[in-house]
Design a protein around this motif. Structure first.
Motif, PDB file in Angstrom:
ATOM      1  N   MET A 251       0.863  -1.187   0.000  1.00 57.29           N
ATOM      2  CA  MET A 251       0.000   0.000   0.000  1.00 57.29           C
ATOM      3  C   MET A 251       0.896   1.233   0.000  1.00 57.29           C
ATOM      4  O   MET A 251       1.781   1.362   0.847  1.00 57.29           O
ATOM      5  CB  MET A 251      -0.887   0.014   1.252  1.00 57.29           C
ATOM      6  N   ARG A 252       0.655   2.098  -0.962  1.00 57.50           N
ATOM      7  CA  ARG A 252       1.397   3.360  -0.972  1.00 57.50           C
ATOM      8  C   ARG A 252       0.786   4.233   0.115  1.00 57.50           C
ATOM      9  O   ARG A 252      -0.421   4.485   0.105  1.00 57.50           O
ATOM     10  CB  ARG A 252       1.262   4.031  -2.341  1.00 57.50           C
ATOM     11  N   LEU A 253       1.594   4.644   1.088  1.00 56.52           N
ATOM     12  CA  LEU A 253       1.045   5.472   2.164  1.00 56.52           C
ATOM     13  C   LEU A 253       2.106   6.363   2.759  1.00 56.52           C
ATOM     14  O   LEU A 253       3.307   6.120   2.612  1.00 56.52           O
ATOM     15  CB  LEU A 253       0.434   4.607   3.280  1.00 56.52           C
ATOM     16  N   ASP A 254       1.625   7.386   3.434  1.00 59.51           N
ATOM     17  CA  ASP A 254       2.497   8.290   4.185  1.00 59.51           C
ATOM     18  C   ASP A 254       2.244   7.991   5.662  1.00 59.51           C
ATOM     19  O   ASP A 254       1.151   8.221   6.176  1.00 59.51           O
ATOM     20  CB  ASP A 254       2.107   9.739   3.829  1.00 59.51           C
ATOM     21  N   VAL A 255       3.268   7.471   6.343  1.00 57.76           N
ATOM     22  CA  VAL A 255       3.057   7.026   7.731  1.00 57.76           C
ATOM     23  C   VAL A 255       2.771   8.172   8.695  1.00 57.76           C
ATOM     24  O   VAL A 255       2.349   7.933   9.824  1.00 57.76           O
ATOM     25  CB  VAL A 255       4.256   6.211   8.275  1.00 57.76           C
ATOM     26  N   SER A 256       3.003   9.412   8.252  1.00 57.73           N
ATOM     27  CA  SER A 256       2.717  10.529   9.160  1.00 57.73           C
ATOM     28  C   SER A 256       1.218  10.822   9.239  1.00 57.73           C
ATOM     29  O   SER A 256       0.792  11.667  10.011  1.00 57.73           O
ATOM     30  CB  SER A 256       3.479  11.784   8.724  1.00 57.73           C
ATOM     31  N   ARG A 257       0.430  10.104   8.433  1.00 56.95           N
ATOM     32  CA  ARG A 257      -1.020  10.333   8.404  1.00 56.95           C
ATOM     33  C   ARG A 257      -1.752   9.159   9.069  1.00 56.95           C
ATOM     34  O   ARG A 257      -1.751   8.031   8.558  1.00 56.95           O
ATOM     35  CB  ARG A 257      -1.494  10.472   6.946  1.00 56.95           C
ATOM     36  N   LEU A 258      -2.373   9.449  10.207  1.00 57.68           N
ATOM     37  CA  LEU A 258      -3.044   8.397  10.982  1.00 57.68           C
ATOM     38  C   LEU A 258      -4.039   7.607  10.136  1.00 57.68           C
ATOM     39  O   LEU A 258      -4.057   6.375  10.166  1.00 57.68           O
ATOM     40  CB  LEU A 258      -3.755   9.001  12.209  1.00 57.68           C
TER      41      LEU A 258
END
Ligand SMILES: NC(=O)c1ccc[n+]([C@@H]2O[C@H](COP(=O)([O-])OP(=O)(O)OC[C@H]3O[C@@H](n4cnc5c(N)ncnc54)[C@H](O)[C@@H]3O)[C@@H](O)[C@H]2O)c1
Length: 282
Positions: free
Chosen positions: A62-69
């Motif tokens: 999954m492409r994600l930005d870990v800084s976003r809950l």
């Protein structure tokens, strides 16, 4: 946890460096993989290497930005829907920036704390309830030697990694209070060869404002690059040490032994109440 076969490993930062090697180690133990990263191409390359080394491994990215809950919560939901749960949670994605602390910009702080600190916090928040409910699981937070020793020019990184050590210790104590069968490990390596010194490749466009490069900060950045590229323990070995630590339910992991010596020297310097401890010239 000791039996990893058919269990599920969730790895943030799974598209490069240590995350990629953790994926290979977990696949080698028969685990199914859930990879999360901002770098989709990096994750596809990890999947290719996993398929080559361990054919038949089930994996999802999954492409994600870990800084976003909410995005980390989506990752947890994906793991649950695809594989029925999650067992080893590697909160591992990380970035670094250099510069004197007073010159670091708001964007530098937001970006690095967002990934290195909030990425771990949201990983804990999104996955721990699932692990408690399953009555099985282990959370592995990638901190750093910088969680204990504060070198110059990396104030934000040091602050983020010190916080990762702090929240990992507290998490372990909270889980003990809750009598949960969920283990915690905090990984504290010194420099080893990965792409961490090229973190700017992952900086989002809306956090582009960064510290102006001075002669000193360029020198420090070059020293960081050298230290990372010449790190003596390969990422693959650090990943294997980490898995072994999880098997033994070991909390602290210091792959580089010298760091523990320096941590002791720092404690002694504090005990003597002298000048600031310099881990590069102890
Ligand atoms: N390499 C070292 O010398 C060293 C030493 C101590 C600790 N660490 C830590 O190891 C961890 C892994 O880093 P690495 O050394 O493998 O570096 P790396 O740059 O090779 O890998 C970091 C990964 O994190 C991903 N990432 C960056 N921002 C992200 C975001 N917002 N959301 C999701 N993914 C994101 C990157 O795309 C990359 O795949 C980091 O936490 C780092 O701080 C590294």
């Amino acid at each position: 946890m000791q039996d990893f076969n058919n269990r599920v490993a969730v790895i943030t930062g799974g598209g490069s460096g240590l995350g990629r090697e953790l994926a290979l180690c977990c696949a080698g133990r028969g685990m199914r993989l859930v990879l999360g990263d901002v770098d989709e191409a990096g994750m596809q390359e990890t999947l290719r290497l996993v398929a080559e080394a361990h054919p038949g491994t089930e994996a999802v990215t999954m492409r994600l930005d870990v800084s976003r809950l909410e995005q980390v919560q989506e990752l947890a939901a994906l793991s649950k829907s695809r594989f029925g749960g999650a067992h080893l949670i590697f909160n591992n994605a990380g970035v670094s920036v250099n510069g004197p602390i007073w010159q670091s910009t708001e964007h530098d702080w937001d970006w690095v704390l967002g990934v290195n600190l909030y990425g771990v916090v949201w990983g804990i928040k999104a996955f721990t309830p699932m692990l408690i409910e399953q009555n099985e699981g282990h959370i592995i937070n990638t901190a750093s030697a910088a969680g204990w020793l504060n070198g110059p020019s990396s104030g934000i990184y040091n602050a983020s990694k010190t916080s990762v050590v702090a929240i990992s210790e507290t998490l372990a104590l909270d889980l003990r209070d809750a009598q949960a069968n969920v283990g915690v490990t905090v990984l504290c390596p010194a420099f080893f060869p990965t792409g961490i010194h090229q973190s700017e490749r992952n900086r989002p466009a809306d956090k582009a404002d960064t510290v102006e490069k001075s002669e000193v900060s360029l020198k420090r950045a070059a020293a960081l690059k050298y230290a990372v590229e010449h790190g003596r323990i390969p990422a693959a070995d650090i990943a294997e040490m980490t898995l072994k630590a999880v098997e033994k339910d070991q909390f602290y992991v210091f792959p580089h032994r010298k760091i523990k010596q320096l941590v002791k020297l720092r404690a002694e310097a504090a005990d003597r109440e002298e000048g600031v401890f310099d881990s590069m010239n102890p």
